[in-house]
Design an enzyme around this catalytic site. Structure first.
Site, short mmCIF file in Angstrom:
data_model
loop_
_atom_site.label_atom_id
_atom_site.label_comp_id
_atom_site.label_asym_id
_atom_site.label_seq_id
_atom_site.Cartn_x
_atom_site.Cartn_y
_atom_site.Cartn_z
N ASP A 236 -14.50 -37.64 143.11
CA ASP A 236 -13.81 -36.37 142.90
C ASP A 236 -12.55 -36.53 142.05
OD1 ASP A 236 -15.71 -35.44 144.58
OD2 ASP A 236 -14.32 -34.50 145.99
N ASP A 237 -12.13 -35.40 141.49
CA ASP A 237 -10.81 -35.22 140.87
C ASP A 237 -10.66 -35.90 139.51
OD1 ASP A 237 -10.36 -33.97 143.23
OD2 ASP A 237 -8.84 -35.37 143.99
N HIS A 287 -15.82 -29.52 140.09
CA HIS A 287 -14.85 -29.58 141.19
C HIS A 287 -13.77 -28.51 140.96
CE1 HIS A 287 -13.21 -31.35 144.75
NE2 HIS A 287 -12.18 -31.94 144.18
N HIS A 291 -8.42 -27.24 140.95
CA HIS A 291 -8.45 -27.76 142.31
C HIS A 291 -8.06 -26.67 143.30
CE1 HIS A 291 -8.25 -30.87 145.49
NE2 HIS A 291 -9.11 -31.47 144.70
N HIS A 378 -12.57 -41.25 145.03
CA HIS A 378 -11.86 -40.62 143.91
C HIS A 378 -11.66 -41.64 142.80
CE1 HIS A 378 -10.97 -38.35 147.53
NE2 HIS A 378 -10.75 -37.29 146.76
NI NI Z 1 -10.55 -32.95 145.14
#
Ligand code: NI
Length: 427
Positions: A236-237, A287, A291, A378
Site C-alpha cells: 500500500d501507499d 488506493h 488516502h 507498505h
Molecule cells: Ni494506506
C-alpha cells in the site's frame, strides 16, 4: 527427405572445415613470410660476414585479458636486446641499436593487430605487423647489423560470469557461483545450491525452467499450480523510492505482488516502476487519490477519489487498476456502491509501518502465514522491502507461490465482484 538433409549437412560441414583449414594455412603462410623477411639479413650475411654477428632485438607481444562485453584493452610489447647498444645500425641516420629499441618501445615501426571479438569468449592471436619502411630497412640498409625476433601472443576474452576451476564455477570476485544462472558461449545454465549444473526441470517461484542433458536451458513456462499453497503479498501507499528494489526481489524470485497505488504519489516520476510492475506480471490496485477515509465522503467524492487515480494509472501504463483497497480498511455498503472495483482487505497485517524492523517483520510473516492469505505491507518503507528480501526466498522454500490478488481468487474459484469485500482466500 531426411537423406537429402543429411547430405546437405555433410556438405556444409566440409565447406566449414575447408574454410577453417584455409584460414589456418593463411595464418601459417603469413607467419612464415614474416619470419623469412626478418631472418633474411641473417641468412644473407651468415656466409659473408661470419665474424660480425648482428645485434638482436626481441619484440614480445604481451598476453592480454578482458571480460566479455568490456572494452578491448590496448596491446603492448616488451622489447629486449643483446649486443652493443651504441652500435650504429643505420649508417645514413646514425640510428643506434638503443635508439631503435626506444622507437619500438614507443610503438613505432610496427602495428599490433588482432581480430578479437570482445563479445565472445575465447583466445585470439595478436599479430605483429612490421611497417613497410622497417621491412625495407631491415632488408637493405640494416642488413647484417641487426636481427629482430618477433614473438606473438594471444588475448584471452574471459566469460564475465566466471570460469570453471575443476568442478566449481568461480565468479570474477573469486566466489563459487550457486543458485544462479550463467551464460557460456550464448547458452544459459543454472548452478544449483551446490554449484552443480541443473538438468531436467527446476521451479523458481511461478516459473518452471527446462534444461537438457548438458544443462542448457531450453524452455521456461510460467504457471500457477492450483493444488499448491499460495498467498498474495500486497503493498500500500506507494510507489516510493524503494519500490524498484522490491521489483528486483520479485523478478529474481519469479513472484507476483499487488500494488495498491496512491494517486497523489503518481505522475510521470514513477512511470518506469509502473511499467515494470506490469511487465513482471504484478497487479495494479487503486488506493484512492488522497488516502481518503471513504466512509466520510459523499458518493460522488468516493467516485472522484477512485476515478482520478484510475485515470492517472491509465495515462501512464494504458491499464486500469483491477482491484481497490480502502485506506484504513474503512468501508461500508455505501462506499461499496460507489467504488466500482472489488474491495480487497487483508488477513495478515504485518504492522511493518510501525515495527520498522526487517527481520522482525519477516519472522512474523514466516511464523503466521497461511495458505490463501492476503498479506499487507507498505513499499514506501525500506525496512518493509528488506523484510520481503528475507521472507520471499523462505516462502518459496516452504512451497508457497506468490501470486496477485486476482490470481489467488481465480485459483480458489472466486469471481471477484465490484463493490464486494475480500480479505482472504484460504481453502
Ligand atoms: Ni494506506
Amino acid at each position: 527427405m531426411a537423406d537429402v538433409r543429411r547430405i546437405l549437412n555433410e556438405k556444409q560441414k566440409i565447406i566449414m572445415r575447408r574454410r577453417r583449414q584455409s584460414q589456418i594455412r593463411r595464418m601459417r603462410v603469413r607467419s612464415l613470410l614474416l619470419f623469412f623477411i626478418l631472418m633474411l639479413p641473417l641468412i644473407l650475411t651468415s656466409g659473408v660476414k661470419a665474424s660480425q654477428k648482428p645485434e638482436r632485438i626481441m619484440i614480445q607481444v604481451q598476453e592480454a585479458y578482458m571480460y566479455e562485453g568490456d572494452e578491448i584493452p590496448e596491446f603492448s610489447v616488451k622489447v629486449d636486446y643483446t649486443g652493443d647498444k651504441n652500435k650504429v645500425i643505420d649508417n645514413e641516420t646514425k640510428a643506434t641499436l638503443e635508439s631503435l629499441v626506444v622507437e619500438l618501445e614507443n610503438g613505432n615501426g610496427y602495428e599490433l593487430i588482432s581480430d578479437v571479438d570482445g563479445n565472445v569468449e575465447g583466445d585470439y592471436p595478436i599479430y605483429i605487423h612490421m611497417g613497410q619502411k622497417w621491412k625495407k630497412d631491415l632488408l637493405y640498409k640494416w642488413l647484417g647489423n641487426v636481427f629482430i625476433y618477433p614473438k606473438e601472443a594471444v588475448i584471452h576474452v574471459k566469460n564475465s560470469y566466471g570460469e570453471w576451476q575443476g568442478d566449481k564455477f568461480i565468479n570474477p570476485e573469486g566466489k563459487q557461483v550457486v543458485n544462479e544462472f550463467i551464460q557460456i558461449r550464448e547458452k544459459t545454465y543454472y548452478l544449483d545450491r551446490d554449484g552443480k549444473v541443473t538438468k531436467g526441470r527446476m521451479k523458481i517461484g511461478l516459473k518452471t525452467y527446462v534444461f537438457d542433458q548438458e544443462g542448457v536451458l531450453v524452455d521456461q513456462q510460467v504457471g500457477i499450480d492450483k493444488d499448491k499453497k499460495m498467498i498474495a503479498i500486497t503493498l500500500d501507499d506507494g510507489p516510493g523510492q524503494y519500490t524498484n528494489q522490491l521489483l528486483d526481489v520479485l523478478e529474481e524470485n519469479n513472484s507476483h505482488a499487488t500494488f495498491f497505488l496512491l494517486g497523489m504519489n503518481l505522475g510521470s516520476k514513477y512511470e518506469k516502476e509502473l511499467k515494470r510492475m506490469v511487465a513482471l506480471g504484478c497487479e495494479l490496485g487503486n488506493h484512492t487519490t488522497n488516502h481518503a477515509r471513504l466512509t466520510e465522503l459523499s458518493g460522488s467524492e468516493v467516485e472522484e477519489e477512485i476515478n482520478t487515480t484510475n485515470q492517472t494509472v491509465q495515462n501512464l501504463v494504458e491499464e486500469i487498476p483491477t482491484v481497490m483497497r480502502p485506506p484504513y480498511g474503512a468501508t461500508d455498503e455505501f462506499v461499496g456502491e460507489h467504488v466500482g472495483l472489488p474491495m480487497v482487505l487483508w488477513s495478515m497485517d504485518t504492522l511493518d509501518w510501525k515495527v520498522k524492523d526487517a527481520k522482525r517483520v519477516a519472522d512474523y510473516m514466516m511464523s503466521n502465514v497461511q495458505d490463501g492469505d492476503i498479506v499487507l505491507l507498505h513499499d514506501i518503507h525500506q525496512t518493509s522491502v528488506q523484510a520481503l528480501e528475507i521472507a520471499i526466498p523462505k516462502l518459496l522454500d516452504e512451497g508457497y507461490q506468490l501470486v496477485t490478488v486476482s490470481e489467488l481468487a481465480n485459483a480458489r474459484n472466486v469471481k471477484l465482484k465490484n463493490g464486494e469485500k475480500y480479505s482472504s482466500f484460504r481453502p
